[in-house]
Scaffold this motif. Structure first.
Motif, PDB file in Angstrom:
ATOM      1  N   ALA A  57       0.875  -1.181   0.000  1.00  0.00           N
ATOM      2  CA  ALA A  57       0.000   0.000   0.000  1.00  0.00           C
ATOM      3  C   ALA A  57       0.904   1.220   0.000  1.00  0.00           C
ATOM      4  CB  ALA A  57      -0.888  -0.007   1.226  1.00  0.00           C
ATOM      5  N   TYR A  58       0.477   2.292  -0.658  1.00  0.00           N
ATOM      6  CA  TYR A  58       1.380   3.424  -0.874  1.00  0.00           C
ATOM      7  C   TYR A  58       0.625   4.729  -0.678  1.00  0.00           C
ATOM      8  CZ  TYR A  58       5.270   5.824  -3.197  1.00  0.00           C
ATOM      9  OH  TYR A  58       6.347   6.618  -3.482  1.00  0.00           O
ATOM     10  N   SER A  59       1.215   5.655   0.058  1.00  0.00           N
ATOM     11  CA  SER A  59       0.617   6.987   0.172  1.00  0.00           C
ATOM     12  C   SER A  59       1.718   8.036   0.064  1.00  0.00           C
ATOM     13  CB  SER A  59      -0.117   7.129   1.510  1.00  0.00           C
ATOM     14  OG  SER A  59       0.796   6.946   2.578  1.00  0.00           O
ATOM     15  N   PRO A 104       9.565  13.967  -3.283  1.00  0.00           N
ATOM     16  CA  PRO A 104       8.980  14.040  -4.625  1.00  0.00           C
ATOM     17  C   PRO A 104       9.860  13.330  -5.654  1.00  0.00           C
ATOM     18  CG  PRO A 104       9.866  16.183  -3.961  1.00  0.00           C
ATOM     19  CD  PRO A 104       9.990  15.284  -2.770  1.00  0.00           C
ATOM     20  N   PHE A 105       9.214  12.710  -6.638  1.00  0.00           N
ATOM     21  CA  PHE A 105       9.924  11.955  -7.685  1.00  0.00           C
ATOM     22  C   PHE A 105      10.585  12.912  -8.685  1.00  0.00           C
ATOM     23  CE2 PHE A 105       7.331   7.699  -7.966  1.00  0.00           C
ATOM     24  CZ  PHE A 105       7.582   7.478  -6.635  1.00  0.00           C
ATOM     25  N   GLY A 106      11.744  12.518  -9.152  1.00  0.00           N
ATOM     26  CA  GLY A 106      12.379  13.183 -10.290  1.00  0.00           C
ATOM     27  C   GLY A 106      12.646  14.658 -10.092  1.00  0.00           C
ATOM     28  N   ARG A 107      12.937  15.078  -8.865  1.00  0.00           N
ATOM     29  CA  ARG A 107      13.171  16.498  -8.599  1.00  0.00           C
ATOM     30  C   ARG A 107      14.600  16.768  -8.148  1.00  0.00           C
ATOM     31  NH1 ARG A 107       7.820  17.635  -7.500  1.00  0.00           N
ATOM     32  NH2 ARG A 107       6.804  16.597  -9.212  1.00  0.00           N
ATOM     33  N   GLY A 108      15.426  15.738  -8.035  1.00  0.00           N
ATOM     34  CA  GLY A 108      16.793  15.974  -7.571  1.00  0.00           C
ATOM     35  C   GLY A 108      16.925  15.900  -6.063  1.00  0.00           C
ATOM     36  N   LEU A 109      15.983  15.206  -5.417  1.00  0.00           N
ATOM     37  CA  LEU A 109      16.066  15.052  -3.953  1.00  0.00           C
ATOM     38  C   LEU A 109      16.261  13.582  -3.552  1.00  0.00           C
ATOM     39  CD1 LEU A 109      13.436  17.737  -2.925  1.00  0.00           C
ATOM     40  CD2 LEU A 109      15.890  17.791  -2.430  1.00  0.00           C
ATOM     41  N   GLY A 110      16.811  12.822  -4.485  1.00  0.00           N
ATOM     42  CA  GLY A 110      17.225  11.459  -4.162  1.00  0.00           C
ATOM     43  C   GLY A 110      16.087  10.505  -3.884  1.00  0.00           C
ATOM     44  N   SER A 111      14.948  10.660  -4.607  1.00  0.00           N
ATOM     45  CA  SER A 111      13.828   9.728  -4.349  1.00  0.00           C
ATOM     46  C   SER A 111      14.221   8.301  -4.732  1.00  0.00           C
ATOM     47  CB  SER A 111      12.562  10.159  -5.097  1.00  0.00           C
ATOM     48  OG  SER A 111      12.672   9.944  -6.485  1.00  0.00           O
ATOM     49  N   SER A 112      14.919   8.152  -5.861  1.00  0.00           N
ATOM     50  CA  SER A 112      15.270   6.781  -6.280  1.00  0.00           C
ATOM     51  C   SER A 112      16.344   6.209  -5.355  1.00  0.00           C
ATOM     52  CB  SER A 112      15.728   6.744  -7.745  1.00  0.00           C
ATOM     53  OG  SER A 112      16.852   7.557  -7.934  1.00  0.00           O
ATOM     54  N   GLY A 113      17.279   7.055  -4.922  1.00  0.00           N
ATOM     55  CA  GLY A 113      18.314   6.586  -3.986  1.00  0.00           C
ATOM     56  C   GLY A 113      17.677   6.092  -2.694  1.00  0.00           C
ATOM     57  N   ALA A 228      13.858  13.460 -15.225  1.00  0.00           N
ATOM     58  CA  ALA A 228      14.379  12.127 -14.884  1.00  0.00           C
ATOM     59  C   ALA A 228      15.906  12.181 -14.872  1.00  0.00           C
ATOM     60  CB  ALA A 228      13.898  11.104 -15.897  1.00  0.00           C
ATOM     61  N   THR A 229      16.512  11.533 -13.896  1.00  0.00           N
ATOM     62  CA  THR A 229      17.971  11.545 -13.797  1.00  0.00           C
ATOM     63  C   THR A 229      18.603  11.008 -15.088  1.00  0.00           C
ATOM     64  OG1 THR A 229      17.821  11.271 -11.424  1.00  0.00           O
ATOM     65  CG2 THR A 229      19.935  10.746 -12.408  1.00  0.00           C
ATOM     66  N   ALA A 230      17.984   9.979 -15.664  1.00  0.00           N
ATOM     67  CA  ALA A 230      18.546   9.404 -16.901  1.00  0.00           C
ATOM     68  C   ALA A 230      18.628  10.480 -17.985  1.00  0.00           C
ATOM     69  CB  ALA A 230      17.689   8.243 -17.360  1.00  0.00           C
ATOM     70  N   GLY A 311      21.086  17.679  -6.936  1.00  0.00           N
ATOM     71  CA  GLY A 311      21.182  16.458  -7.738  1.00  0.00           C
ATOM     72  C   GLY A 311      21.090  16.779  -9.212  1.00  0.00           C
ATOM     73  N   ALA A 312      20.245  16.014  -9.907  1.00  0.00           N
ATOM     74  CA  ALA A 312      20.089  16.221 -11.345  1.00  0.00           C
ATOM     75  C   ALA A 312      18.999  17.254 -11.650  1.00  0.00           C
ATOM     76  CB  ALA A 312      19.736  14.888 -11.992  1.00  0.00           C
ATOM     77  N   GLY A 313      18.470  17.932 -10.591  1.00  0.00           N
ATOM     78  CA  GLY A 313      17.457  18.959 -10.760  1.00  0.00           C
ATOM     79  C   GLY A 313      16.074  18.350 -10.943  1.00  0.00           C
TER      80      GLY A 313
HETATM   81  N1  LIG Z   1       9.270   5.649  -3.176  1.00  0.00           N
HETATM   82  C1  LIG Z   1       9.419   5.126  -4.382  1.00  0.00           C
HETATM   83  N2  LIG Z   1       8.811   3.979  -4.702  1.00  0.00           N
HETATM   84  C2  LIG Z   1       8.945   3.447  -5.920  1.00  0.00           C
HETATM   85  N3  LIG Z   1       9.668   4.003  -6.915  1.00  0.00           N
HETATM   86  C3  LIG Z   1      10.287   5.142  -6.658  1.00  0.00           C
HETATM   87  C4  LIG Z   1      10.221   5.758  -5.379  1.00  0.00           C
HETATM   88  N4  LIG Z   1      10.939   6.887  -5.407  1.00  0.00           N
HETATM   89  C5  LIG Z   1      11.449   6.971  -6.655  1.00  0.00           C
HETATM   90  N5  LIG Z   1      11.062   5.943  -7.424  1.00  0.00           N
HETATM   91  C6  LIG Z   1      11.400   5.704  -8.831  1.00  0.00           C
HETATM   92  O1  LIG Z   1      12.503   6.529  -9.168  1.00  0.00           O
HETATM   93  C7  LIG Z   1      12.120   7.479 -10.196  1.00  0.00           C
HETATM   94  C8  LIG Z   1      12.786   8.819  -9.941  1.00  0.00           C
HETATM   95  O2  LIG Z   1      14.166   8.632 -10.014  1.00  0.00           O
HETATM   96  P1  LIG Z   1      15.150   9.708 -10.613  1.00  0.00           P
HETATM   97  O3  LIG Z   1      16.524   9.170 -10.395  1.00  0.00           O
HETATM   98  O4  LIG Z   1      14.744  10.069 -12.007  1.00  0.00           O
HETATM   99  O5  LIG Z   1      14.898  11.007  -9.736  1.00  0.00           O
HETATM  100  P2  LIG Z   1      15.320  11.377  -8.241  1.00  0.00           P
HETATM  101  O6  LIG Z   1      15.973  10.192  -7.601  1.00  0.00           O
HETATM  102  O7  LIG Z   1      14.100  11.894  -7.579  1.00  0.00           O
HETATM  103  O8  LIG Z   1      16.337  12.562  -8.461  1.00  0.00           O
HETATM  104  P3  LIG Z   1      17.938  12.652  -8.183  1.00  0.00           P
HETATM  105  O9  LIG Z   1      18.496  11.291  -8.481  1.00  0.00           O
HETATM  106  O10 LIG Z   1      18.428  13.702  -9.133  1.00  0.00           O
HETATM  107  O11 LIG Z   1      18.097  13.062  -6.784  1.00  0.00           O
HETATM  108  C9  LIG Z   1      10.610   7.562 -10.073  1.00  0.00           C
HETATM  109  O12 LIG Z   1      10.024   7.964 -11.290  1.00  0.00           O
HETATM  110  C10 LIG Z   1      10.241   6.122  -9.715  1.00  0.00           C
HETATM  111  O13 LIG Z   1      10.270   5.288 -10.857  1.00  0.00           O
END
Ligand SMILES: Nc1ncnc2c1ncn2[C@@H]1O[C@H](COP(=O)(O)OP(=O)(O)OP(=O)(O)O)[C@@H](O)[C@H]1O
Ligand SMILES: N[C@@H](CCO)C(=O)O
Length: 364
Positions: A57-59, A104-113, A228-230, A311-313
């Protein structure tokens, strides 16, 4: 007798990387979190969704479009990779995983990390692997190949890191889910079953935690569009002029110490946060970036220290000791003039703690 169920929380901070000249080197953790509440059930439990033994479940941020299938979601896909690399095919126990995301996704705040770190820890817990922190980092670095965000998110604080050079055979195995190209068809799990063995090399990442002066806060100016970072990496050149590399090396060395000093030297930090390796090439993705980066100056705004792409903005990171609202207003005004976009401003603390696992309750 069934084993009791367990409830754990995995909490991972967001991170801002690069901090100007430290492209793929520097990361700092900030006070926005990805939180997983994980209930591990006894093996014979019936779950509401009887076809799956994992309920997700995700919020929060990303909830409108994040995939909830365990083979597609970056967090669970990463956990499956960790399990597969220990010859465990799938999640060994049923689990209910509630994800709450403030990043937030894809904003340069390390969501994917943060998602990769949470996934590696989830895999470690699910498989009862008891990996050390350095070993968790190895697994993160197989998935996200630039170390700045994942190392900060796992270790916490202001962190510099580098990768050991690896053989291409170690990093090109098709079973590795790369965080930036999630679309790949085959799941880590399916591939691992085919390959039988998937070994993650030891000691991939090396890092050092740096001091950060406690009065320096992070103002994040977050435009409401994604880069997107890519994509942001695809616009970078493959080779650089020597003078541009030297420009960054000089500033990077100075910046790491300048950010530790109290009181901070604003002129030193402002100059040391300039970059010629990534920001100039990313201007085409972030309208007005050049003007935004020169919209505030320590000579005109007391308390302001420096500005860069986070990050990547597209988020802009401004460092300051006071006048946070004035600095944010100046930057927001230029950003909005250049692109018709909503902007969210958050003044965040630098957090010392990296990813944490908290055991909540245990019941029979
Ligand atoms: N909590 C999450 N759950 C599942 N997938 C996620 C989650 N957070 C990020 N992602 C995946 O990672 C993608 C975003 O990664 P991306 O590397 O493009 O940006 P970022 O990590 O937000 O920015 P940056 O790497 O510049 O700090 C999202 O579109 C999604 O596919
Ligand atoms: N150092 C990376 C961070 C993005 O995740 C980059 O700037 O591309």
């Amino acid at each position: 007798m069934s084993s009791p169920s367990k409830i754990l929380q995995i909490r991972v901070p967001c991170s801002s990387s690069n901090i100007g000249p430290g492209f793929d080197v520097l990361g700092v953790t900030l006070s926005l979190y990805l939180t997983l509440t994980v209930k591990i059930l006894p093996k014979h439990s019936n779950l509401p969704n009887f076809n799956e033994h994992i309920v997700l479940a995700y919020s929060g941020e990303g909830s409108s479009h994040v995939p909830l299938s365990i083979n597609q979601n970056l967090i669970t896909k990463t956990a499956l990779f960790v399990l597969a690399s220990h010859n465990i095919n799938g999640f060994p126990s049923p689990m209910i995983i509630n994800i709450n995301n403030e990043i937030p996704f894809g904003r340069g705040l390390g969501s994917s990390g943060a998602a990769v770190v949470a996934g590696v820890i989830l895999g470690d817990i699910a498989g009862d692997l008891k990996l050390t922190k350095d070993r968790l980092l190895d697994h993160c670095l197989m998935i996200e190949r630039h170390p700045d965000n994942v190392t900060a998110a796992l270790m916490g604080g202001f962190v510099a890191s580098y990768l050991r050079e690896l053989d291409s055979k170690d990093i090109e195995a098709p079973a590795i889910p790369h965080s930036e190209t999630l679309e790949d068809g085959i799941t880590a799990n399916e591939q691992a079953v085919k390959q039988k063995e998937l070994t993650v090399p030891n000691g991939i990442g090396h890092y050092i935690r740096l001091k950060w002066a406690k009065e320096i806060k992070a103002i994040t100016i977050i435009p409401q569009f994604e880069v997107a970072t890519a994509t942001a990496r695809s616009v970078l050149p493959n080779t650089y002029e020597r003078q541009d590399v030297v420009f960054n090396l000089q500033r990077l060395a100075v910046l790491t110490t300048a950010l530790s000093q109290s009181p901070p030297d604003a002129d030193l930090i402002f100059q040391a946060m300039q970059d010629k390796i990534h920001q100039p090439y990313r201007m085409e993705l972030i309208p007005g970036l050049s003007e935004i980066l020169s919209s505030v100056n320590p000579k005109t705004v007391p308390g302001f220290l420096g500005i860069c792409l986070s990050g990547a903005g597209p988020t802009i990171l401004a460092l300051a000791v006071n006048n946070f609202d004035l600095i944010a207003d100046r930057i927001t005004e230029v950003l909005k003039r250049k692109k018709d976009t909503q902007v969210i401003v958050k003044t965040l603390d630098i957090v010392d703690e990296g990813a944490q696992v908290i055991e909540l309750t245990e019941s029979s």
